[in-house]
Design a protein around this motif. Structure first.
Motif, short mmCIF file in Angstrom:
data_model
loop_
_atom_site.label_atom_id
_atom_site.label_comp_id
_atom_site.label_asym_id
_atom_site.label_seq_id
_atom_site.Cartn_x
_atom_site.Cartn_y
_atom_site.Cartn_z
N ALA A 173 0.70 -1.15 0.19
CA ALA A 173 -0.57 -0.02 0.48
C ALA A 173 1.00 1.11 0.20
CB ALA A 173 -1.17 -0.17 1.43
N ALA A 192 -8.31 -8.40 -2.94
CA ALA A 192 -8.14 -7.36 -3.57
C ALA A 192 -9.15 -5.86 -2.86
CB ALA A 192 -8.70 -7.01 -5.03
N ALA A 246 -6.93 -2.32 -1.01
CA ALA A 246 -8.11 -1.43 -1.38
C ALA A 246 -8.15 -0.70 0.22
CB ALA A 246 -9.32 -1.14 -2.43
N VAL A 251 -4.59 0.76 0.75
CA VAL A 251 -4.23 1.97 0.30
C VAL A 251 -4.88 3.01 0.88
CG1 VAL A 251 -4.35 2.91 -2.55
CG2 VAL A 251 -4.05 0.92 -1.36
N LYS A 252 -6.62 3.18 1.08
CA LYS A 252 -6.60 4.38 1.80
C LYS A 252 -6.46 4.99 3.14
CE LYS A 252 -11.85 4.46 1.99
NZ LYS A 252 -13.37 3.87 1.61
N SER A 261 -8.94 5.11 -3.36
CA SER A 261 -8.96 3.24 -3.47
C SER A 261 -10.55 2.77 -4.05
CB SER A 261 -7.87 2.55 -2.76
OG SER A 261 -7.53 2.01 -3.90
N GLU A 262 -10.64 1.91 -4.27
CA GLU A 262 -11.42 1.10 -4.96
C GLU A 262 -11.13 -0.42 -5.83
OE1 GLU A 262 -15.59 1.21 -7.70
OE2 GLU A 262 -14.80 3.20 -7.19
N ALA A 263 -11.75 -1.39 -4.83
CA ALA A 263 -11.95 -2.52 -5.45
C ALA A 263 -12.55 -2.95 -6.22
CB ALA A 263 -12.50 -3.81 -3.95
N PRO A 266 -7.69 2.59 -8.78
CA PRO A 266 -8.01 1.41 -8.76
C PRO A 266 -7.16 0.09 -8.34
CG PRO A 266 -8.45 2.30 -10.66
CD PRO A 266 -7.18 3.00 -9.56
N VAL A 267 -7.91 -1.27 -7.48
CA VAL A 267 -7.35 -1.93 -7.17
C VAL A 267 -7.66 -3.41 -8.01
CG1 VAL A 267 -6.73 -3.82 -5.27
CG2 VAL A 267 -6.37 -1.41 -4.76
#
Length: 466
Positions: A18, A128, A132, A135-136, A142-144, A185-186
């Motif tokens: 991340a 995923a 995500a 990362v957030k 972020s979005e999976a 995007p993840v």
């Protein structure tokens, strides 16, 4: 950026990944592609095998242990309980789907390729959302995203091929707006779907392939494959202690190495990026300060011609021969059309000009059905002694000497074989393509370490490449 199973192996690895993603996202628009946590895909396949044997309880126990593993990671990665809840909900949905698939398989005692794809894809769909979330938590939106909504493939389960035009259209439409808004995007690696929305997988190790497919579809500046090694090495470090990282290799050299068993890349990885000449990096997520290896259209000459060595084990040598085959029409054609019919992948072919013997190598897993098919095809010829033998030798390995500039340098083959001769390594067969970016030779499996160490030293690969 693609992160392999070891790079997202547990909560601390995911946190490290991340940070790499968030640092990159400060400078570039960045898409992350993630594998399942290490070992998870094997466990899922194990669950599917238990289900096929009718052991629904065993399959359920594996899924429960995976639930606990991902729950533990979630607890470490996301501090606030209210933020954990939606992610937990998503993980539960994926695992419930896995349970239903295993229950259905156990009931029918049949595991179709389509079901196996669905079960083995669950690992990426579990990792995923965790990546995500990390990362957030590290400071970037972020979005999976599930790649079944991005990568369009044919319907060949277990090793689907991407359809690039449709993939480009879907990926740009779905990911473009997120990237415009600074959202990372993840994406689940390894997975695609047919035009009818049926989930497929790209084959084991296919997350690298996912990354280059998306890189090409989004016209990326570069693709970085984050793994647990420092790049492409001159040889397998477990066999050759002096193995070193190569700073730059060409697409062709990397493809030869991947094809001949170097574990660092999925063999199809480079196909999508070749046309657009997008560079691909191999870097170590556990040591992100190291430069790694850059794979480019041309690579970089190191003067000596040979860049790297690799070996494939788990292979079998099959020989079809005898003096009688010289006058037999189309023995070669019959041999290889029979081999193709059973979908065996031929890794190397060697034939003497007298045509007394044709020998070729297939993966050990393909050997039995290949030999059975050949014995059937040549039954009449064997009975009349036109073909005297179809023999099998499983105790062998292929060593490939790879380098783009070998073609202009005389004596590489001679140097290789005289060095091996001095060490008493017996050569069983030799093959060299007209491209001359690789010389392959077959030796007894017990000699692999000696052959690699000797050749590595002979071509000066022990000293650092600049």
């Amino acid at each position: 950026m693609k992160f392999g199973g070891t790079s997202v192996g547990d909560a601390s690895c995911i946190t490290r990944a991340a940070k790499i993603i968030v640092n990159a996202a400060k400078e570039f628009r960045c898409v992350a592609v993630v594998s399942a946590m290490s070992g998870v895909t094997n466990r899922l396949i194990e669950a599917a095998d238990h289900a096929r044997a009718g052991n629904a309880g065993e399959a359920a126990a594996i899924l429960e242990s995976l639930r606990k593993q991902h729950e533990t990671a979630l607890s470490s990665l996301v501090r606030q309980e209210e933020e954990r809840q939606p992610i937990r909900q998503r993980l539960q949905e994926v695992l419930s789907e896995g349970r239903r698939l295993c229950e259905g398989t156990a009931l029918l005692r049949e595991l179709t390729p389509r079901t196996l794809d669905a079960v083995s894809s669950l690992g990426e769909r579990l990792s995923a959302p965790l990546v995500a979330a990390a990362v957030k938590d590290t400071g970037a939106a972020s979005e999976a995203i599930e790649a079944s909504g991005l990568i369009v493939t044919d319907a060949f389960h277990g090793g689907a091929e991407p359809q690039m035009e449709a993939t480009r259209e879907k990926s740009q439409k779905r990911l473009g707006p997120l990237l415009e808004n600074g959202i990372v995007p993840v994406v689940t690696g390894f997975i695609g779907a047919t035009t009818h929305g049926q989930l497929t997988t790209l084959g084991r190790g296919g997350s690298d392939f996912s990354a280059t497919i998306l890189g090409a579809a989004l016209d990326a500046d570069e693709v970085i494959i984050w793994t647990d090694v420092d790049g492409v090495l001159t040889a397998d470090p477990r066999l050759v202690q002096a193995a070193r990282t190569i700073p730059e290799v060409s697409y062709r050299e990397a493809a030869e190495l991947a094809y001949f068993g170097a574990k660092v890349l999925h063999p199809k990885t480079l196909n999508p990026v070749v046309q657009a000449a997008i560079p691909v990096w191999i870097r170590n997520s556990f040591a992100p300060e190291r430069r790694g290896t850059k794979i480019t259209p041309e690579g970089r000459s190191i003067g000596g011609g040979v860049k790297a060595l690799t070996a494939i084990r788990d292979v079998t040598l099959i020989s079809v021969g005898g003096p009688g085959i010289v006058g037999l029409p189309d023995v070669v054609g019959r041999t290889f059309s029979t081999t193709a019919d059973v979908r065996a992948n031929v890794l190397l072919i060697s034939q003497s000009s007298s045509q007394n013997d044709i020998c070729f190598i297939v993966a050990a897993a393909d050997a039995q059905r290949t030999v059975e098919a050949l014995r059937k095809e040549f039954a009449q010829d064997l009975a009349h002694h036109n073909v005297e033998h179809i023999t099998v030798d499983p105790n062998i390995a292929i060593v490939a000497v790879v380098g783009e500039n070998m073609r202009g340098i005389p004596g590489i083959a001679g140097k290789t074989f005289s060095a091996l001769g001095r060490e008493g390594v017996n050569l069983i067969a030799i093959a060299q393509g007209s491209s001359e970016s690789n010389i392959s030779f077959v030796i007894e499996e017990q000699d692999v370490k000696t052959a690699l160490t000797t050749t590595h030293r002979e071509f000066g690969l022990d000293s650092p490449q600049s």
